[in-house]
Motif scaffolding. Structure first.
Motif, short mmCIF file in Angstrom:
data_model
loop_
_atom_site.label_atom_id
_atom_site.label_comp_id
_atom_site.label_asym_id
_atom_site.label_seq_id
_atom_site.Cartn_x
_atom_site.Cartn_y
_atom_site.Cartn_z
N SER A 18 0.85 -1.19 0.00
CA SER A 18 0.00 0.00 0.00
C SER A 18 0.89 1.24 0.00
CB SER A 18 -0.92 0.01 1.23
OG SER A 18 -0.17 -0.11 2.43
N VAL A 19 0.63 2.11 -0.98
CA VAL A 19 1.43 3.32 -1.15
C VAL A 19 0.48 4.50 -1.30
CG1 VAL A 19 3.24 4.47 -2.47
CG2 VAL A 19 3.15 1.96 -2.40
N ALA A 20 0.75 5.59 -0.57
CA ALA A 20 -0.15 6.74 -0.58
C ALA A 20 0.52 7.95 -1.22
CB ALA A 20 -0.59 7.09 0.83
N VAL A 21 -0.29 8.72 -1.96
CA VAL A 21 0.07 10.05 -2.45
C VAL A 21 -1.06 10.99 -2.06
CG1 VAL A 21 1.45 9.18 -4.37
CG2 VAL A 21 -0.98 9.62 -4.71
N THR A 22 -0.82 12.28 -2.15
CA THR A 22 -1.86 13.22 -1.72
C THR A 22 -3.01 13.30 -2.72
OG1 THR A 22 -0.58 15.05 -2.66
CG2 THR A 22 -0.35 14.61 -0.28
N ASP A 23 -2.69 13.26 -4.02
CA ASP A 23 -3.74 13.20 -5.04
C ASP A 23 -3.12 12.73 -6.35
OD1 ASP A 23 -3.28 15.57 -6.97
OD2 ASP A 23 -3.20 16.54 -5.02
N LEU A 24 -3.97 12.35 -7.30
CA LEU A 24 -3.49 11.76 -8.54
C LEU A 24 -3.06 12.81 -9.55
CD1 LEU A 24 -6.00 8.79 -9.01
CD2 LEU A 24 -3.85 8.88 -7.73
N GLY A 25 -3.15 14.09 -9.18
CA GLY A 25 -2.67 15.15 -10.05
C GLY A 25 -1.42 15.80 -9.51
N SER A 26 -0.82 15.18 -8.51
CA SER A 26 0.33 15.79 -7.85
C SER A 26 1.63 15.32 -8.48
CB SER A 26 0.35 15.42 -6.36
OG SER A 26 0.64 14.05 -6.19
N ALA A 59 0.96 12.38 -18.00
CA ALA A 59 -0.34 13.01 -18.21
C ALA A 59 -0.68 14.10 -17.20
CB ALA A 59 -1.45 11.96 -18.24
N LEU A 60 0.34 14.74 -16.60
CA LEU A 60 0.07 15.90 -15.77
C LEU A 60 -0.14 17.14 -16.62
CD1 LEU A 60 2.58 15.41 -12.81
CD2 LEU A 60 0.13 14.91 -12.86
N GLU A 65 13.77 17.42 -19.15
CA GLU A 65 13.40 16.09 -18.66
C GLU A 65 12.18 16.16 -17.75
OE1 GLU A 65 16.41 13.11 -17.45
OE2 GLU A 65 17.85 14.74 -17.78
N ALA A 66 12.15 17.16 -16.87
CA ALA A 66 11.02 17.31 -15.96
C ALA A 66 9.74 17.62 -16.73
CB ALA A 66 11.31 18.41 -14.94
N ILE A 67 9.85 18.47 -17.75
CA ILE A 67 8.68 18.81 -18.58
C ILE A 67 8.19 17.59 -19.34
CG2 ILE A 67 7.95 20.16 -20.58
CD1 ILE A 67 10.00 22.33 -19.58
N ASP A 68 9.12 16.89 -19.98
CA ASP A 68 8.74 15.70 -20.77
C ASP A 68 8.10 14.64 -19.89
OD1 ASP A 68 9.83 17.00 -22.95
OD2 ASP A 68 11.69 15.84 -22.96
N SER A 69 8.60 14.51 -18.65
CA SER A 69 8.04 13.51 -17.74
C SER A 69 6.61 13.85 -17.35
CB SER A 69 8.91 13.39 -16.50
OG SER A 69 10.19 12.89 -16.82
N GLN A 70 6.33 15.14 -17.13
CA GLN A 70 4.95 15.52 -16.80
C GLN A 70 4.01 15.21 -17.96
OE1 GLN A 70 3.62 18.86 -14.77
NE2 GLN A 70 5.34 18.99 -13.34
N ALA A 71 4.50 15.37 -19.19
CA ALA A 71 3.68 15.00 -20.35
C ALA A 71 3.50 13.48 -20.42
CB ALA A 71 4.33 15.53 -21.63
#
Length: 346
Positions: free
Chosen positions: A147-155, A326-327, A317-323
């Motif tokens: 079980s792994v938690a994040v604050t939200d799926l858009g973060s 799907a952020l 790299e950070a920009i490409d990763s967000q794409a």
């Protein structure tokens, strides 16, 4: 945690409406007023900082206390908001500068909210996978079935989790994914409600100090990202580059001063700006020395180019990763977002 209600030297707070982005938009030229005292003109600017007043923002506070802002002709006011609101306010001209998390700036830019990064203050992100050391978790591969938690799926932390899992040929379908709010996610790990969380690496030290035997895997090793960075609107960058270069020059001086005087800067920041941290001076100094000074404020890039250097390859790299995760809908050119503050106005 809320900022201190005290009125602090060099600091005033905008009203709640401004913090929420609800004030009427104005141009940066309107916002940055100029006053004259004696023979010297002083430009008044406001910088909106992510979260609340905490001692980890010591360089900004030292820029006031050591007179670096004043030396560069600036009268700087601080106010606080969350990262998304900061980016909106800077883009709209409600504040002159913002100090949000770099990931939120990328996400906003990809959604059409335009700002420019003028100082990559934190050279790395501050996300981490946190877990109890007796959990058997040592690598991302060990998250399978956990079980792994994040604050939200858009973060950004969700994207960081995806990158970690991808390194082990896993996906979020291979874990028991939970979403838990910011105020409860750390407690969920402490109580054993979840096996791991992806959150701020600063909580690693807080958990250690609370007596938990905690481990961490830094997200930046799997997904390049950035912590707090300085942004301004494109209008400010193009029309008043001297204000930007004055602010960043003062910030650079304050960064060096803080690095050279960690204990003193910690004590000052807690006493004058973040009194709720009273009694934690030793712990905060350790984090500033071992994390901020050693890894975040300084890097191979800053050694070569100076504080705040924006490595366009890492930003891309950070920009490409967000794409990829799907952020944002599609990637864009890092050079459109990141400006070299040392070359503005040339």
């Amino acid at each position: 945690m809320s900022p201190s209600p005290r009125t602090l030297r060099g600091v005033t707070a905008l009203g709640l409406a401004a913090a929420l982005g609800g004030v009427a938009a104005c141009s940066p030229a309107d916002n940055a007023g100029t006053t004259t005292g004696g023979d010297e003109a002083t430009t008044s600017v406001t910088v909106q900082i992510d979260g609340a007043a905490v001692p980890y923002y010591a360089p900004l506070y030292e820029a006031v206390e050591q007179g670096y802002f004043a030396d560069h002709g600036l009268d700087v006011e601080f106010t606080y908001a969350n990262g998304a609101d900061i980016v909106q306010n800077v883009a709209a001209g409600n504040v002159d500068f913002g100090f949000p998390n770099g990931d939120s700036v990328i996400t906003a830019y990809g959604s059409g909210v335009r700002t420019n990064v003028v100082h990559t203050t934190y050279q790395k992100g501050i996300g981490a996978l946190l877990f109890a050391n007796d959990s058997g978790i040592e690598t991302p591969a060990d998250l399978e079935g956990r079980s792994v938690a994040v604050t939200d799926l858009g973060s950004p932390n969700y994207a960081q989790l995806q990158a970690m899992l991808d390194s082990a040929d896993l996906t979020v379908d291979d874990v028991d994914l939970r979403t838990i709010g910011t105020g409860a996610i750390v407690q969920a790990l402490q109580s054993g409600e979840v096996d791991a969380i992806v959150f701020s690496r600063l909580r690693y030290f807080a958990l250690q100090n609370a007596g938990m035997d905690v481990g961490q895997i830094l997200s930046d090793e799997y997904l390049p990202s950035f912590g707090n960075i300085l942004v301004a609107s494109p209008d400010t960058v193009e029309n008043t580059p001297e204000v930007v270069t004055s602010f960043t020059a003062a910030l650079d001086e304050a960064l060096q001063y803080t690095i050279d005087h960690i204990d003193e800067s910690t004590a000052m920041s807690i006493e004058k700006y973040a009194p709720t941290f009273e009694g934690q001076e030793d712990e905060i100094s350790e984090v500033l020395r071992d994390v901020y000074a050693a890894e975040l404020w300084q890097s191979a890039d800053t050694e070569e180019h100076g504080f705040g250097h924006g490595n366009l390859d890492r930003w891309q790299e950070a920009i490409d990763s967000q794409a990829e995760f799907a952020l944002i809908d599609e990637a864009f050119d890092a050079a459109d977002l990141v400006r070299d503050h040392r070359e503005l106005g040339n």
